[in-house]
Design an enzyme around this catalytic site. Structure first.
Site, PDB file in Angstrom:
ATOM      1  N   CYS A  98      17.899  -0.607 -17.497  1.00  0.00           N
ATOM      2  CA  CYS A  98      17.014  -0.360 -18.635  1.00  0.00           C
ATOM      3  C   CYS A  98      15.608  -0.892 -18.372  1.00  0.00           C
ATOM      4  O   CYS A  98      14.616  -0.264 -18.762  1.00  0.00           O
ATOM      5  CB  CYS A  98      17.595  -1.000 -19.893  1.00  0.00           C
ATOM      6  SG  CYS A  98      16.635  -0.697 -21.387  1.00  0.00           S
ATOM      7  N   CYS A 194      23.061  -3.741 -26.130  1.00  0.00           N
ATOM      8  CA  CYS A 194      22.579  -3.247 -27.424  1.00  0.00           C
ATOM      9  C   CYS A 194      23.384  -2.073 -27.972  1.00  0.00           C
ATOM     10  O   CYS A 194      23.457  -1.890 -29.186  1.00  0.00           O
ATOM     11  CB  CYS A 194      21.095  -2.882 -27.332  1.00  0.00           C
ATOM     12  SG  CYS A 194      20.717  -1.474 -26.256  1.00  0.00           S
TER      13      CYS A 194
END
Length: 366
Positions: A98, A194
């Site tokens: 990410c 997340c």
């Protein structure tokens, strides 16, 4: 008198990025915030949109903030990668991917659109320009250093990146947050992925990939001699080094030592069987040094909280490297990153592709 440099700071809503923004303002930079959205409804063409987000009630720290919806790219490059790696029997590191594919991509896109000069994040890391090369260094707080997650960054990216928190400890950042009136000063840190609720990746995979459990259930659990000693619920639901939840009784502790996705088979063994003396890494990225053409010594970490260990690195073809450790490492998992250091400096890294290869590499560069 020249105008201050314009910096795009990534804002997550947490204390670290907020304090990083405040420090940049204190240092005289012109600051614009960027909040990257990754779990919203995807947009066909992501665009910058003004945001009402504020990090403090202080006028001194009131600056423009934009949002950028990268949900489609996140679903493809991070969530898709996460699924694919587990289905291939590897252990992914989505936060690492990410950083490169989403955070720095988004920051540089905003820098281009807003004609800014630099980007910044709240990572605990440092850079240093030495011999015309931007070096990536560990943060000074050993408990918070995040350099391990940044090995994929290039010279072009690092040369335009600021890490305002690299010289601070977490405790110091909390104190700064209180003194700056940052809204998130007391906000707790999240250690979860997340998009994985409650950090339960097994439940997540079972829900996210229709029919997965039925497809992979009932595979064999075998010992080091290849003897079948039990059956499992499906290879993606196990990790290297796992001891609990195996459902086998051997009279002594056993651990997952290998995940064979092709045959839906889990190999188990003793703690000694988890030792890794060498590995092959692929997709190498060298940061502070030129791509090596001969073997050299360095230190390596094979997971975030790992201690640096002496190793020998031998470059191979196809952007790979053979890594041998002076002392064996425990529980090395394919799919994780091996990151190389010279003291505090990150030299580069790669993805662990094979653990304990049977023979030394036949084709070494140089």
């Amino acid at each position: 008198m020249s105008s201050p440099q314009h910096v795009i700071i990534g804002l997550s809503g947490g204390v670290d990025s907020a304090v990083a923004a405040c420090l940049l303002i204190k240092q005289g930079y012109h600051v614009t915030g960027l909040n990257i959205r990754v779990l919203d409804t995807p947009e066909d063409t992501p665009t910058l949109a003004p945001s009402a987000m504020r990090i403090s009630d202080s006028e001194e720290f009131d600056f423009p903030v934009f949002t950028l919806n990268l949900s489609a790219k996140f679903a493809r490059d991070v969530v898709g990668y996460f699924h694919d790696d587990y289905l291939a029997g590897r252990t992914p590191n989505p936060c690492m991917v990410c950083n490169k594919a989403i955070k720095w991509f988004g920051l540089f896109e905003a820098m281009r659109l807003l004609r800014a000069d630099l980007v910044a994040t709240g990572h605990y890391a440092r850079t240093e320009l030495r011999d015309a090369v931007t070096r990536l260094l560990k943060g000074v707080d050993p408990e918070k250093d995040q350099s391990y997650f940044l090995w994929m960054l290039t010279q072009a990216e690092l040369a335009k990146t600021l890490f305002p928190l690299g010289g601070y400890t977490k405790a110091e950042v909390r104190e700064l947050a209180r003194s700056f009136g940052v809204h998130a000063a007391e906000k707790k840190e999240s250690q979860e992925i997340c998009f994985v609720p409650h950090d339960d990746y097994c439940a997540y995979l079972a829900n996210a990939i229709p029919g997965l459990e039925a497809r992979v259930a009932g595979g064999e659990i075998v010992d080091q001699a290849g003897k079948v000693i039990g059956h499992h619920r499906g290879y993606p639901f196990y990790t290297i080094g796992q001891r609990r939840g195996l459902g086998v009784s051997t009279g002594e502790p056993v651990y997952v030592t290998e995940i064979d996705a092709e045959h839906n088979r889990i190999h188990v063994g003793s703690k000694a069987d988890l030792e890794c003396r060498s590995l092959i890494a692929s997709g190498m990225n060298w940061i502070g040094i030129a791509t090596p053409d001969k073997s050299f010594e360095a230190e390596a970490r094979i997971r975030y909280r790992d201690r640096q260990s002496a190793c020998m690195i031998e470059p191979m073809d196809d952007n790979r490297a053979w890594v041998s450790f002076r002392e064996p490492k425990q529980g090395v998992a394919c799919g994780q990153a091996v990151v190389f250091y010279d003291g505090d400096e990150v030299l580069g890294g790669g993805i662990i592709a094979k653990v304990n290869p049977e023979a030394p590499p036949q084709k070494i560069l140089g």
